[in-house]
Design a protein around this motif. Structure first.
Motif, PDB file in Angstrom:
ATOM      1  N   GLU A   8       1.565  19.727   5.308  1.00 48.14           N
ATOM      2  CA  GLU A   8       2.464  20.636   6.271  1.00 48.14           C
ATOM      3  C   GLU A   8       2.723  21.947   5.600  1.00 48.14           C
ATOM      4  N   ILE A   9       2.295  22.834   6.572  1.00 49.22           N
ATOM      5  CA  ILE A   9       2.487  24.121   5.972  1.00 49.22           C
ATOM      6  C   ILE A   9       3.588  24.787   7.064  1.00 49.22           C
ATOM      7  N   ARG A  24      16.455  23.651  -1.442  1.00 50.44           N
ATOM      8  CA  ARG A  24      16.605  22.028  -1.197  1.00 50.44           C
ATOM      9  C   ARG A  24      16.687  21.470  -2.182  1.00 50.44           C
ATOM     10  N   SER A  65      17.880  26.550   5.574  1.00 47.11           N
ATOM     11  CA  SER A  65      17.153  27.198   6.702  1.00 47.11           C
ATOM     12  C   SER A  65      17.979  28.382   7.119  1.00 47.11           C
ATOM     13  N   GLU A 105      19.346  21.464   8.501  1.00 50.47           N
ATOM     14  CA  GLU A 105      18.193  20.277   9.127  1.00 50.47           C
ATOM     15  C   GLU A 105      18.888  19.008   9.105  1.00 50.47           C
ATOM     16  N   GLN A 163      17.549  29.087  10.556  1.00 52.57           N
ATOM     17  CA  GLN A 163      17.047  28.864  11.816  1.00 52.57           C
ATOM     18  C   GLN A 163      18.474  29.007  12.792  1.00 52.57           C
ATOM     19  N   GLU A 169      16.270  18.304  -3.095  1.00 54.04           N
ATOM     20  CA  GLU A 169      15.353  17.042  -2.974  1.00 54.04           C
ATOM     21  C   GLU A 169      14.792  16.708  -4.229  1.00 54.04           C
ATOM     22  N   GLY A 192       6.572  23.774  10.007  1.00 51.38           N
ATOM     23  CA  GLY A 192       7.458  22.979  10.881  1.00 51.38           C
ATOM     24  C   GLY A 192       8.175  23.739  12.090  1.00 51.38           C
ATOM     25  N   GLY A 220       6.432  27.857   5.119  1.00 49.38           N
ATOM     26  CA  GLY A 220       6.676  27.656   3.828  1.00 49.38           C
ATOM     27  C   GLY A 220       5.938  28.653   2.933  1.00 49.38           C
ATOM     28  N   ARG A 272      13.469  24.473  20.975  1.00 48.32           N
ATOM     29  CA  ARG A 272      14.827  24.052  20.866  1.00 48.32           C
ATOM     30  C   ARG A 272      15.536  23.559  22.014  1.00 48.32           C
ATOM     31  N   LEU A 329       9.443  22.673  -3.878  1.00 47.25           N
ATOM     32  CA  LEU A 329      10.545  23.654  -4.973  1.00 47.25           C
ATOM     33  C   LEU A 329      11.851  23.619  -4.479  1.00 47.25           C
ATOM     34  N   GLU A 348      10.828  32.338   9.108  1.00 45.95           N
ATOM     35  CA  GLU A 348      11.311  31.944  10.407  1.00 45.95           C
ATOM     36  C   GLU A 348      11.354  32.715  11.602  1.00 45.95           C
TER      37      GLU A 348
END
Ligand code: 4AD
Ligand code: MG
Length: 478
Positions: free
Chosen positions: A401-402, A229, A206, A166, A208, A231, A404, A449, A408, A239, A246
């Protein structure tokens, strides 16, 4: 011997005809030295086991306490009691594991969710968490079923990576270097060439990037695994370790991506409504009771099941980021200065803005597209205006947000340009860029998520209550 038992969910569907059965489970309550409410986790409905007076001696009676585990052999008989069609008249009761009533933390009364979080190892045995985790299982199963039916390949992407998918720098480092006195290079920096992998590595944020590699061969793939994450967000929606689904699809544009995401969300909600009715009805009642303590304007307009059916039967709203900003700027909430964060084209939407859009303005899930490129990730396709990207976020009532996702950037030169602008190491991601060198195609994908989805379906307000053992800042117990 043990596998001869009948699960309680199964037994409760029978007609009582004096069948001989063996049931096992844990005692919820024991009344009048006769009536045992037994639960084995297959359903929230307890089985009534009747121990006729005289069957058990003094010592045995004492051992049948809340939390103890039992093996019961008996006969299935019609129940004279209200609320149940059948019960089991015990012929023998064996205590498999005692539970000291004085010490067992779960009493047959209501406990707060906060308290239950402190005993997460035992909370599975409560009605609420029984229902939540059976629904979580069902949603996970439905996810695999949905993609399998569509011919997607389930791809296992690595948990340990050397990249930041990300580009947000929120990674947990993975190392075996000694914390005290790690090896240093001439510049005085830690020398990761001496680390286990010969380079600096982290837990994945991720799957991705690896997912895209596979989509360039299988067309349609999905990942479903834990992501991490670092954060420092102490909220009811974050979490440090969460599960993400994905999907990544070749030959898809942003429109196809939105259509798939909407169909996918509806499918898994529909699956739970069909297969987890009892648990959802229980959770709906729980939520109603919880919300009755709140002031009127903070309560949901719809009950849980009504909300899920509404989402299933209505189209998601689709708007651009620019439209979202205009709606927010024109809103009474903005005019009355109710938002804490700035509303301005170019700024990211904060949770309060997202919730205003879905809960107050549209009153249904909303897909927002065309975000400014500067607030989104490097891999998103730049639109012809040069300012926005083909991103999409799905916002859900009560959650924000559920999902994102994005189309690409499949054009090598444009992608490299974005990576340089955003200080993403072009050399290190040579393997990712190879997909754009050899048979690049328009493609798209998104991340759901999983815990936020479980929250949405179960109506649980705190994300810590929909994952068995939550990992959050300063918390990694169990
Ligand atoms: O928006 P995010 O960061 O997107 C990605 O990771 C993309 N690589 C997905 C893709 O296009 N393949 O995360 C996707 C979703 C969010 O919408 C949110 O639901 C959830 O993951 N999420 C979290 N859930 C719980 N705790 C956190 N800290 C989360 N961060 C993101
Ligand atoms: Mg996002």
């Amino acid at each position: 011997m043990f596998n001869k038992r009948v699960k309680i969910s199964e037994l409760l569907t029978w007609e009582p005809q004096f069948q001989e059965v063996i049931v096992m489970g844990w005692v919820k309550t024991f009344r009048n030295n006769q009536f045992i409410a037994l639960n084995d986790g297959s359903t929230n409905t307890n089985l009534q086991v009747v121990a006729e007076l005289g069957l058990l001696d003094e010592n045995q009676l004492k051992r049948i306490s809340t939390g103890a585990s039992l093996k019961v052999a008996g006969t299935v008989i019609p129940s004279p009691g209200k609320g149940q069609k059948l019960e089991v008249k015990a012929s023998t009761i064996e205590v498999l594991g005692d539970s000291d009533a004085e010490k067992f933390p779960l009493q047959p009364k209501e406990h707060s969710l906060e308290f239950l979080r402190e005993i997460a190892h035992l909370r599975f045995r409560t009605n609420t968490f029984g229902a939540v985790f059976r629904v979580r299982h069902a949603l996970a199963f439905a996810i695999h079923e949905f993609f399998n039916k569509k011919g997607f390949v389930y791809m296992h992407t690595p948990v340990i990576t050397a990249s930041d998918a990300e580009g947000a720098g929120e990674m947990f480092r993975v190392t075996t270097l000694p914390l005290e006195n790690p090896p240093k290079n001439e510049r005085g920096e830690i020398d990761y060439s001496q680390d286990f992998f010969g380079r600096s590595t982290n837990l994945t944020v991720s799957g991705q990037l690896e997912g895209e590699l596979a989509a360039m061969a299988f067309s349609d793939i999905y990942t479903f695994g834990p992501t991490f994450r670092a954060e420092n967000s102490n909220t009811t929606r974050h979490l440090a370790e969460f599960w993400m689904v994905e999907p990544e699809m070749a030959f898809y544009d942003i429109e196809d991506n939105m259509n798939l995401a909407e169909e996918f969300i509806k499918y898994i909600i529909g699956y739970a409504l069909k297969n987890n009715r009892g648990d959802l009805e229980f959770l709906a009642q729980r939520l109603e009771k919880e919300e009755s303590k709140l002031p009127q304007q903070q309560r949901s307009e719809m009950g849980l099941i009504q909300k899920l059916e509404f989402v299933l039967n209505n189209q998601f709203e689709r708007i651009t980021y620019t439209e979202a900003i205009d709606i927010l700027l024109a809103s009474p909430a903005y005019k009355k200065k109710k938002f804490d964060y700035e509303v301005k084209w170019g700024k990211d939407l904060q949770s309060e803005h997202e919730r205003y859009l879905v809960e107050k303005h549209f009153k249904k899930p909303v897909i927002v597209t065309g975000y400014p490129k500067d607030i989104k990730s490097f891999y998103m396709r730049v639109n012809d205006d040069g300012k926005t990207v083909a991103a999409m976020d799905i916002l859900a009532p009560g959650i924000g947000e559920i999902v994102g996702g994005s189309q690409r950037e499949e054009r090598l030169d444009k992608l490299e340009e974005r990576m340089r602008e955003m200080h993403i190491p072009v050399d290190q991601l040579w393997w990712y860029l190879d997909t754009r060198r050899f048979g690049s195609v328009p493609h798209a994908g998104f991340g759901l998520g999983f815990e936020r989805m479980v929250q949405f379906v179960t109506g649980m307000t705190n994300i810590r209550d929909v994952i068995p053992f939550p990992r959050t800042p300063k918390n990694a117990e169990f």
